[in-house]
Design a protein around this motif. Structure first.
Motif, short mmCIF file in Angstrom:
data_model
loop_
_atom_site.label_atom_id
_atom_site.label_comp_id
_atom_site.label_asym_id
_atom_site.label_seq_id
_atom_site.Cartn_x
_atom_site.Cartn_y
_atom_site.Cartn_z
N PRO A 3 36.73 44.07 43.66
CA PRO A 3 36.75 42.77 42.99
C PRO A 3 36.22 41.66 43.89
O PRO A 3 36.39 41.70 45.11
CB PRO A 3 38.23 42.56 42.68
CG PRO A 3 38.95 43.42 43.66
CD PRO A 3 38.07 44.61 43.89
N VAL A 4 35.55 40.70 43.27
CA VAL A 4 34.99 39.56 44.01
C VAL A 4 35.79 38.32 43.61
O VAL A 4 35.75 37.88 42.46
CB VAL A 4 33.50 39.37 43.69
CG1 VAL A 4 32.93 38.19 44.48
CG2 VAL A 4 32.72 40.64 43.98
N ALA A 5 36.54 37.79 44.54
CA ALA A 5 37.40 36.64 44.27
C ALA A 5 36.71 35.32 44.61
O ALA A 5 35.84 35.26 45.47
CB ALA A 5 38.70 36.77 45.07
N GLY A 6 37.12 34.26 43.90
CA GLY A 6 36.70 32.91 44.25
C GLY A 6 35.26 32.56 43.95
O GLY A 6 34.72 31.62 44.54
N VAL A 7 34.60 33.30 43.05
CA VAL A 7 33.23 32.95 42.67
C VAL A 7 33.26 32.31 41.28
O VAL A 7 34.17 32.55 40.49
CB VAL A 7 32.28 34.17 42.67
CG1 VAL A 7 32.08 34.68 44.07
CG2 VAL A 7 32.80 35.28 41.76
N ARG A 8 32.23 31.51 41.01
CA ARG A 8 32.16 30.79 39.74
C ARG A 8 31.31 31.59 38.76
O ARG A 8 30.16 31.95 39.05
CB ARG A 8 31.53 29.41 39.96
CG ARG A 8 31.79 28.41 38.85
CD ARG A 8 33.14 27.81 38.99
NE ARG A 8 33.44 26.87 37.92
CZ ARG A 8 34.66 26.41 37.66
NH1 ARG A 8 35.68 26.82 38.40
NH2 ARG A 8 34.86 25.55 36.70
N VAL A 9 31.88 31.88 37.60
CA VAL A 9 31.15 32.56 36.53
C VAL A 9 30.74 31.52 35.49
O VAL A 9 31.59 30.77 35.00
CB VAL A 9 32.01 33.66 35.88
CG1 VAL A 9 31.23 34.35 34.76
CG2 VAL A 9 32.47 34.67 36.92
N SER A 10 29.46 31.46 35.16
CA SER A 10 28.94 30.47 34.22
C SER A 10 28.45 31.16 32.95
O SER A 10 27.89 32.25 33.00
CB SER A 10 27.80 29.67 34.84
OG SER A 10 28.25 28.93 35.96
#
Length: 205
Positions: free
Chosen positions: A135-142
């Motif tokens: 899992p990749v935490a703390g990224v912004r998904v748009s």
């Protein structure tokens, strides 16, 4: 300035300057009757309230806006014929978000009438993982509207890589992860009536 063979719409209450070039010194003009889009929109919770409505040409260009009266009536005048994207959003009781998104065709001199209802906005959930499946935490998904690019919403992933983007219109969206490259293109279709769509795994490099 439009290229040869292209058209540029100039509302009757505006002016334009034309520069004639070349030996012929000729400019051709075509007078067209303006179109209108008007109608009535309300929220599905039936609360009488003014609603901000927006209109944008499907082939691009600026966005126009109007505010309905308390009965939900609105009018857009002096429009070029063609296809338009109509959308509206309004907040309801207890933080509920309502929205509506339509594609409207209007002919030269014609009037397109909208009589519709804003329903609870939809949402999309999913999880971002790297190429190793972590899992990749703390990224912004748009999420950006596939047809109407002015519709953009986003949310950040939590510690387990999960995200939920709220307040979305019922239309097609392209998903992206800020600062990371998706391994596969990801598009989701959101239906109306407060749907919660699972986008699955967004795999990034």
């Amino acid at each position: 300035v439009p290229e040869e063979g292209e058209r540029e719409w100039i509302p009757e209450d505006q002016s334009a300057t034309v520069t004639l070039e070349g030996p012929s010194g000729r400019a051709d003009f075509e007078l067209m009757r303006a179109a209108r889009i008007e109608g009535h929109v309300i929220r599905s919770d039936a609360d009488p309230v003014s609603i901000n409505v927006f209109l944008r040409r499907a082939d691009g260009g600026g966005t126009q806006s109007e505010t309905t009266d308390e009965n939900g009536m609105f009018k857009f005048r002096e429009l070029a014929p063609g296809r338009y994207l109509f959308y509206a959003r309004s907040g309801g009781r207890q933080g509920q978000d309502f929205s509506l998104h339509l594609e409207i065709d209007v002919s030269e001199g014609g009037t397109a009438v909208i009589d519709d209802m804003l329903t609870p906005s939809s949402s999309v959930i999913g999880v971002v993982r790297d190429s190793a499946g972590q899992p990749v935490a703390g990224v912004r998904v748009s999420a950006k509207g596939a047809i109407n690019s002015s519709l953009t919403r986003s949310a950040s992933t939590n510690d387990s890589g999960h995200f939920e983007i709220l307040g979305m219109y019922a239309c097609d969206y392209l998903l992206s992860v800020n600062g990371r490259k998706l391994i596969h293109k990801h598009e989701v279709t959101l239906p109306p009536q407060g749907a919660r769509v699972d986008a699955g795994v967004l795999a990034v490099e």
